[in-house]
Scaffold this motif. Structure first.
Motif, PDB file in Angstrom:
ATOM      1  N   LEU A 210       0.823  -1.211   0.000  1.00 28.38           N
ATOM      2  CA  LEU A 210       0.000   0.000   0.000  1.00 28.38           C
ATOM      3  C   LEU A 210       0.856   1.259   0.000  1.00 28.38           C
ATOM      4  N   SER A 211       1.960   1.242   0.746  1.00 25.60           N
ATOM      5  CA  SER A 211       2.808   2.428   0.846  1.00 25.60           C
ATOM      6  C   SER A 211       3.513   2.761  -0.466  1.00 25.60           C
ATOM      7  N   LEU A 212       3.626   1.798  -1.370  1.00 28.56           N
ATOM      8  CA  LEU A 212       4.310   2.024  -2.637  1.00 28.56           C
ATOM      9  C   LEU A 212       3.380   2.479  -3.765  1.00 28.56           C
ATOM     10  N   VAL A 213       2.100   2.519  -3.500  1.00 31.71           N
ATOM     11  CA  VAL A 213       1.156   3.019  -4.508  1.00 31.71           C
ATOM     12  C   VAL A 213       1.244   4.551  -4.497  1.00 31.71           C
ATOM     13  N   PRO A 214       1.573   5.153  -5.630  1.00 33.48           N
ATOM     14  CA  PRO A 214       1.738   6.617  -5.665  1.00 33.48           C
ATOM     15  C   PRO A 214       0.464   7.363  -5.253  1.00 33.48           C
ATOM     16  N   THR A 215       0.672   8.497  -4.604  1.00 30.93           N
ATOM     17  CA  THR A 215      -0.425   9.367  -4.195  1.00 30.93           C
ATOM     18  C   THR A 215      -0.150  10.781  -4.685  1.00 30.93           C
ATOM     19  N   GLY A 216      -1.203  11.581  -4.713  1.00 34.01           N
ATOM     20  CA  GLY A 216      -1.080  12.966  -5.168  1.00 34.01           C
ATOM     21  C   GLY A 216      -0.476  13.837  -4.101  1.00 34.01           C
ATOM     22  N   PRO A 217      -0.037  14.981  -4.451  1.00 37.52           N
ATOM     23  CA  PRO A 217      -0.184  15.595  -5.772  1.00 37.52           C
ATOM     24  C   PRO A 217       0.918  15.214  -6.758  1.00 37.52           C
TER      25      PRO A 217
ATOM     26  N   SER B 228      -8.622   9.716  -9.462  1.00 38.30           N
ATOM     27  CA  SER B 228      -9.842  10.020  -8.715  1.00 38.30           C
ATOM     28  C   SER B 228     -10.488   8.783  -8.085  1.00 38.30           C
ATOM     29  N   LEU B 229      -9.932   7.613  -8.320  1.00 38.55           N
ATOM     30  CA  LEU B 229     -10.486   6.386  -7.748  1.00 38.55           C
ATOM     31  C   LEU B 229     -10.218   6.300  -6.242  1.00 38.55           C
ATOM     32  N   PRO B 230     -11.006   5.519  -5.522  1.00 34.54           N
ATOM     33  CA  PRO B 230     -10.699   5.250  -4.106  1.00 34.54           C
ATOM     34  C   PRO B 230      -9.340   4.559  -3.980  1.00 34.54           C
ATOM     35  N   SER B 231      -8.687   4.721  -2.844  1.00 33.73           N
ATOM     36  CA  SER B 231      -7.314   4.234  -2.676  1.00 33.73           C
ATOM     37  C   SER B 231      -7.172   2.728  -2.880  1.00 33.73           C
TER      38      SER B 231
ATOM     39  N   ASP C 135      -8.843   0.907  -4.958  1.00 30.81           N
ATOM     40  CA  ASP C 135      -8.856   0.704  -6.401  1.00 30.81           C
ATOM     41  C   ASP C 135      -7.533   1.141  -7.021  1.00 30.81           C
ATOM     42  N   HIS C 136      -6.929   2.208  -6.499  1.00 27.15           N
ATOM     43  CA  HIS C 136      -5.573   2.596  -6.925  1.00 27.15           C
ATOM     44  C   HIS C 136      -4.650   1.402  -6.780  1.00 27.15           C
ATOM     45  N   SER C 137      -4.680   0.782  -5.611  1.00 27.14           N
ATOM     46  CA  SER C 137      -3.785  -0.334  -5.317  1.00 27.14           C
ATOM     47  C   SER C 137      -4.008  -1.487  -6.280  1.00 27.14           C
ATOM     48  N   TYR C 138      -5.250  -1.848  -6.452  1.00 27.56           N
ATOM     49  CA  TYR C 138      -5.609  -2.966  -7.328  1.00 27.56           C
ATOM     50  C   TYR C 138      -5.043  -2.764  -8.734  1.00 27.56           C
ATOM     51  N   LEU C 139      -5.330  -1.628  -9.337  1.00 26.19           N
ATOM     52  CA  LEU C 139      -4.889  -1.370 -10.706  1.00 26.19           C
ATOM     53  C   LEU C 139      -3.387  -1.128 -10.795  1.00 26.19           C
TER      54      LEU C 139
END
Length: 149
Positions: free
Chosen positions: A15-22, A75-78, A80-84
């Motif tokens: 989870l910590s490696l999934v990029p986040t904004g901005p 814009s997806l929930p976090s 879903d970010h992880s999944y994709l």
């Protein structure tokens, strides 16, 4: 036949490696160090007719960076970010095992989606499974086994 154990990667690490904004920037060094199969992608050639960018590592990074720059993905929930995100990172993980140079100079990786399918049998499924409460393995297996690149 004994399967080698994959390095232990925790749900929290993934989870910590999934990029986040901005900024939306992946930490490629950390991602590539998770499993030896990722680093091998950098040495896996691809046919220039379909992948002029070069090796499977470059291709994987391009796929992931295209995904994370997409405003719909952002814009997806976090979860879903992880999944994709992890489906994109691992989509060509089977290529090194099946890549062959043909006599005519072409390069093919027939069956790489099947070989790279996430499952508890190859060690990835059990590590990635928690991202979607047990659904990522099935969803990513479908994504990986059905893609054609």
């Amino acid at each position: 036949m004994h399967k080698s154990a994959k390095p232990t990667v925790t749900h929290q690490q993934l989870l910590s490696l999934v990029p986040t904004g901005p900024i939306w920037q992946p930490n490629w060094d950390a991602i590539w160090s998770l499993w030896p199969e990722l680093a091998v992608l950098d040495d896996c050639p691809q046919d220039p007719i379909h992948h002029a960018e070069g090796n499977a590592g470059i291709h994987t990074r391009m796929v992931v960076e295209a995904l994370i720059s997409n405003e719909e993905w952002q814009s997806l929930p976090s979860l879903d970010h992880s999944y994709l995100f992890w489906a994109a990172v691992l989509h060509d993980i089977g290529k090194p095992a099946v890549t062959k140079h043909e006599e005519d100079g072409r390069i093919f990786s027939r069956g790489h989606s099947r070989v790279g399918r996430l499952s508890p049998d190859n060690g990835f499924g059990m590590q990635v499974l928690p991202l979607r409460g047990g659904k990522l393995c099935a969803g990513s297996s479908t994504s990986i086994s059905c893609h054609s690149g």
